[in-house]
Scaffold this active site. Structure first.
Site, PDB file in Angstrom:
ATOM      1  NE  ARG A 106     -56.036  23.474   1.330  1.00  0.00           N
ATOM      2  CZ  ARG A 106     -56.247  24.600   0.633  1.00  0.00           C
ATOM      3  NH1 ARG A 106     -57.242  25.388   0.911  1.00  0.00           N
ATOM      4  NH2 ARG A 106     -55.429  24.905  -0.338  1.00  0.00           N
ATOM      5  NE  ARG A 147     -52.327  31.547  -7.865  1.00  0.00           N
ATOM      6  CZ  ARG A 147     -52.910  30.675  -7.045  1.00  0.00           C
ATOM      7  NH1 ARG A 147     -54.217  30.535  -7.045  1.00  0.00           N
ATOM      8  NH2 ARG A 147     -52.167  29.921  -6.261  1.00  0.00           N
ATOM      9  CE  LYS A 177     -59.356  25.158  -4.151  1.00  0.00           C
ATOM     10  NZ  LYS A 177     -58.109  24.816  -4.863  1.00  0.00           N
ATOM     11  NE  ARG A 237     -51.240  31.963  -3.383  1.00  0.00           N
ATOM     12  CZ  ARG A 237     -52.283  31.126  -3.300  1.00  0.00           C
ATOM     13  NH1 ARG A 237     -53.473  31.528  -3.709  1.00  0.00           N
ATOM     14  NH2 ARG A 237     -52.143  29.915  -2.822  1.00  0.00           N
ATOM     15  NE  ARG A 283     -50.269  25.701  -2.930  1.00  0.00           N
ATOM     16  CZ  ARG A 283     -50.471  26.640  -3.862  1.00  0.00           C
ATOM     17  NH1 ARG A 283     -49.443  27.223  -4.452  1.00  0.00           N
ATOM     18  NH2 ARG A 283     -51.691  26.985  -4.190  1.00  0.00           N
TER      19      ARG A 283
HETATM   20  P1  AP5 Z   1     -57.195  29.996  -9.125  1.00  0.00           P
HETATM   21  O1  AP5 Z   1     -58.612  30.342  -9.396  1.00  0.00           O
HETATM   22  O2  AP5 Z   1     -56.375  30.974  -8.346  1.00  0.00           O
HETATM   23  O3  AP5 Z   1     -57.079  28.519  -8.499  1.00  0.00           O
HETATM   24  P2  AP5 Z   1     -57.377  27.959  -7.055  1.00  0.00           P
HETATM   25  O4  AP5 Z   1     -57.956  26.613  -7.254  1.00  0.00           O
HETATM   26  O5  AP5 Z   1     -58.174  28.946  -6.269  1.00  0.00           O
HETATM   27  O6  AP5 Z   1     -55.905  27.830  -6.526  1.00  0.00           O
HETATM   28  P3  AP5 Z   1     -55.228  28.176  -5.121  1.00  0.00           P
HETATM   29  O7  AP5 Z   1     -53.739  27.994  -5.339  1.00  0.00           O
HETATM   30  O8  AP5 Z   1     -55.634  29.537  -4.615  1.00  0.00           O
HETATM   31  O9  AP5 Z   1     -55.757  27.104  -4.232  1.00  0.00           O
HETATM   32  P4  AP5 Z   1     -55.076  26.518  -3.045  1.00  0.00           P
HETATM   33  O10 AP5 Z   1     -56.195  25.690  -2.610  1.00  0.00           O
HETATM   34  O11 AP5 Z   1     -53.814  25.830  -3.211  1.00  0.00           O
HETATM   35  O12 AP5 Z   1     -54.602  27.799  -2.196  1.00  0.00           O
HETATM   36  P5  AP5 Z   1     -55.261  28.600  -1.006  1.00  0.00           P
HETATM   37  O13 AP5 Z   1     -55.069  30.019  -1.258  1.00  0.00           O
HETATM   38  O14 AP5 Z   1     -56.634  28.087  -0.715  1.00  0.00           O
HETATM   39  O15 AP5 Z   1     -56.496  29.715 -10.548  1.00  0.00           O
HETATM   40  C1  AP5 Z   1     -55.113  29.395 -10.662  1.00  0.00           C
HETATM   41  C2  AP5 Z   1     -54.531  30.057 -11.925  1.00  0.00           C
HETATM   42  O16 AP5 Z   1     -55.116  29.451 -13.093  1.00  0.00           O
HETATM   43  C3  AP5 Z   1     -54.845  31.557 -12.044  1.00  0.00           C
HETATM   44  O17 AP5 Z   1     -53.741  32.212 -12.598  1.00  0.00           O
HETATM   45  C4  AP5 Z   1     -56.059  31.629 -12.993  1.00  0.00           C
HETATM   46  O18 AP5 Z   1     -56.127  32.855 -13.714  1.00  0.00           O
HETATM   47  C5  AP5 Z   1     -55.800  30.428 -13.902  1.00  0.00           C
HETATM   48  N1  AP5 Z   1     -57.032  29.821 -14.373  1.00  0.00           N
HETATM   49  C6  AP5 Z   1     -58.216  29.716 -13.711  1.00  0.00           C
HETATM   50  N2  AP5 Z   1     -59.138  29.070 -14.477  1.00  0.00           N
HETATM   51  C7  AP5 Z   1     -58.494  28.739 -15.636  1.00  0.00           C
HETATM   52  C8  AP5 Z   1     -58.889  28.062 -16.823  1.00  0.00           C
HETATM   53  N3  AP5 Z   1     -60.127  27.603 -16.985  1.00  0.00           N
HETATM   54  N4  AP5 Z   1     -57.974  27.875 -17.798  1.00  0.00           N
HETATM   55  C9  AP5 Z   1     -56.717  28.350 -17.660  1.00  0.00           C
HETATM   56  N5  AP5 Z   1     -56.280  29.016 -16.577  1.00  0.00           N
HETATM   57  C10 AP5 Z   1     -57.154  29.211 -15.568  1.00  0.00           C
HETATM   58  O19 AP5 Z   1     -54.350  28.127   0.226  1.00  0.00           O
HETATM   59  C11 AP5 Z   1     -53.015  28.553   0.397  1.00  0.00           C
HETATM   60  C12 AP5 Z   1     -52.425  27.945   1.650  1.00  0.00           C
HETATM   61  O20 AP5 Z   1     -53.181  28.366   2.814  1.00  0.00           O
HETATM   62  C13 AP5 Z   1     -52.448  26.418   1.721  1.00  0.00           C
HETATM   63  O21 AP5 Z   1     -51.345  25.834   1.068  1.00  0.00           O
HETATM   64  C14 AP5 Z   1     -52.437  26.173   3.250  1.00  0.00           C
HETATM   65  O22 AP5 Z   1     -51.156  26.328   3.780  1.00  0.00           O
HETATM   66  C15 AP5 Z   1     -53.319  27.300   3.778  1.00  0.00           C
HETATM   67  N6  AP5 Z   1     -54.730  26.907   3.872  1.00  0.00           N
HETATM   68  C16 AP5 Z   1     -55.779  27.422   3.163  1.00  0.00           C
HETATM   69  N7  AP5 Z   1     -56.939  26.831   3.513  1.00  0.00           N
HETATM   70  C17 AP5 Z   1     -56.626  25.907   4.471  1.00  0.00           C
HETATM   71  C18 AP5 Z   1     -57.390  24.967   5.198  1.00  0.00           C
HETATM   72  N8  AP5 Z   1     -58.712  24.858   5.022  1.00  0.00           N
HETATM   73  N9  AP5 Z   1     -56.742  24.164   6.075  1.00  0.00           N
HETATM   74  C19 AP5 Z   1     -55.422  24.282   6.281  1.00  0.00           C
HETATM   75  N10 AP5 Z   1     -54.626  25.151   5.614  1.00  0.00           N
HETATM   76  C20 AP5 Z   1     -55.225  25.963   4.724  1.00  0.00           C
END
Ligand code: AP5
Length: 212
Positions: free
Chosen positions: A88, A127, A13, A160, A171
């Site tokens: 979410r 990552r 994402k 991270r 997660r």
């Molecule tokens: P990446 O693009 O980083 O993936 P992502 O989907 O953004 O993953 P996140 O882990 O950031 O999402 P998340 O939703 O768990 O975490 P968030 O930070 O929002 O890609 C991942 C890896 O794959 C990278 O290394 C990339 O290079 C690689 N990649 C990408 N595309 C690829 C491809 N096509 N092929 C191969 N490799 C590829 O949230 C973190 C925490 O914050 C949560 O756990 C929660 O505690 C809190 N939080 C955040 N938002 C909320 C909310 N709305 N409500 C409550 N708690 C929240």
């Protein structure tokens, strides 16, 4: 243009949101990035969020909704924005609908990036992110030109805390329970656009552009 990016942790994402943001000149609003900044600064919000984030759980809805209500009113959001990681839960999606309505705005699409679970764990444990500008890399799939250094700003690349395998598994469990119901939620509103998230990053971006 107002977009929601949906999908399990690690489906890409953030990677796609950065590309969409550049192409359409609209900001990427990542709740994860905002929360991590607050944690680093040891703000009241950061202290509250940290305990939930460390275990891979979700930060309470009221905290997130309050934070997002303020963020979408900032001046850089005047021409639209991409919501990466929000909503979410169904409660957050309802709150977003109300927020948009109150500000005379309309959601264009919710893009679901779809990747099988076995590939996700490998993506997350490999990552690396830039501690300075937040750019995202992968040690195998999307490595920086120089190991450990950000191509864009020269910052240090770090892993991270919540990308350790046991936390990643929690997660994913939370995603299934609380976030997956949003697929039906946006499908019923005819907003859902599904994109296959497997393949080269540029090819996935082409798919994203094709559904927009
Ligand atoms: P990446 O693009 O980083 O993936 P992502 O989907 O953004 O993953 P996140 O882990 O950031 O999402 P998340 O939703 O768990 O975490 P968030 O930070 O929002 O890609 C991942 C890896 O794959 C990278 O290394 C990339 O290079 C690689 N990649 C990408 N595309 C690829 C491809 N096509 N092929 C191969 N490799 C590829 O949230 C973190 C925490 O914050 C949560 O756990 C929660 O505690 C809190 N939080 C955040 N938002 C909320 C909310 N709305 N409500 C409550 N708690 C929240």
């Amino acid at each position: 243009m107002i977009l929601v990016l949906l999908g399990a942790p690690g489906v890409g994402k953030g990677t796609q949101a950065q590309l969409i943001s550049k192409e359409f000149s609209i900001p990427q609003i990542s709740t994860g990035d905002i929360l991590r900044k607050e944690v680093k600064e040891e703000s009241e919000l950061g202290k509250k969020a940290k305990t939930f984030m460390d275990s891979g759980g979700l930060v309470p809805d009221d905290v997130i909704v309050d934070m997002m209500e303020k963020r979408i009113k900032e001046s850089d959001c005047a021409n639209g924005f991409i919501l990466d990681g929000f909503p979410r839960t169904i409660a957050q999606a309802d709150a977003l609908d109300k927020m948009l309505e109150k500000n005379n705005l309309k959601l264009d699409s919710a893009i679901l990036v779809d990747v099988a679970q076995d590939k996700i764990v490998e993506r997350l444990t490999g990552r690396r992110v830039c501690e300075k500008c937040g750019a995202v890399y992968h040690i195998k799939n999307n490595p920086p030109k120089k190991e450990g250094i950000c191509d864009l700003c020269g910052g240090k690349l770090i892993q991270r805390d919540d990308d350790k395998e046991e936390i990643v598994l929690n997660r994913l469990k939370i995603y299934e329970e609380l976030t997956q119901p949003l697929i039906a939620y946006y499908s019923e509103k005819n907003k859902l656009k599904k994109v296959d998230g497997v393949g080269a990053i540029e090819d996935i971006f082409k798919r994203v552009k094709a559904v927009l």
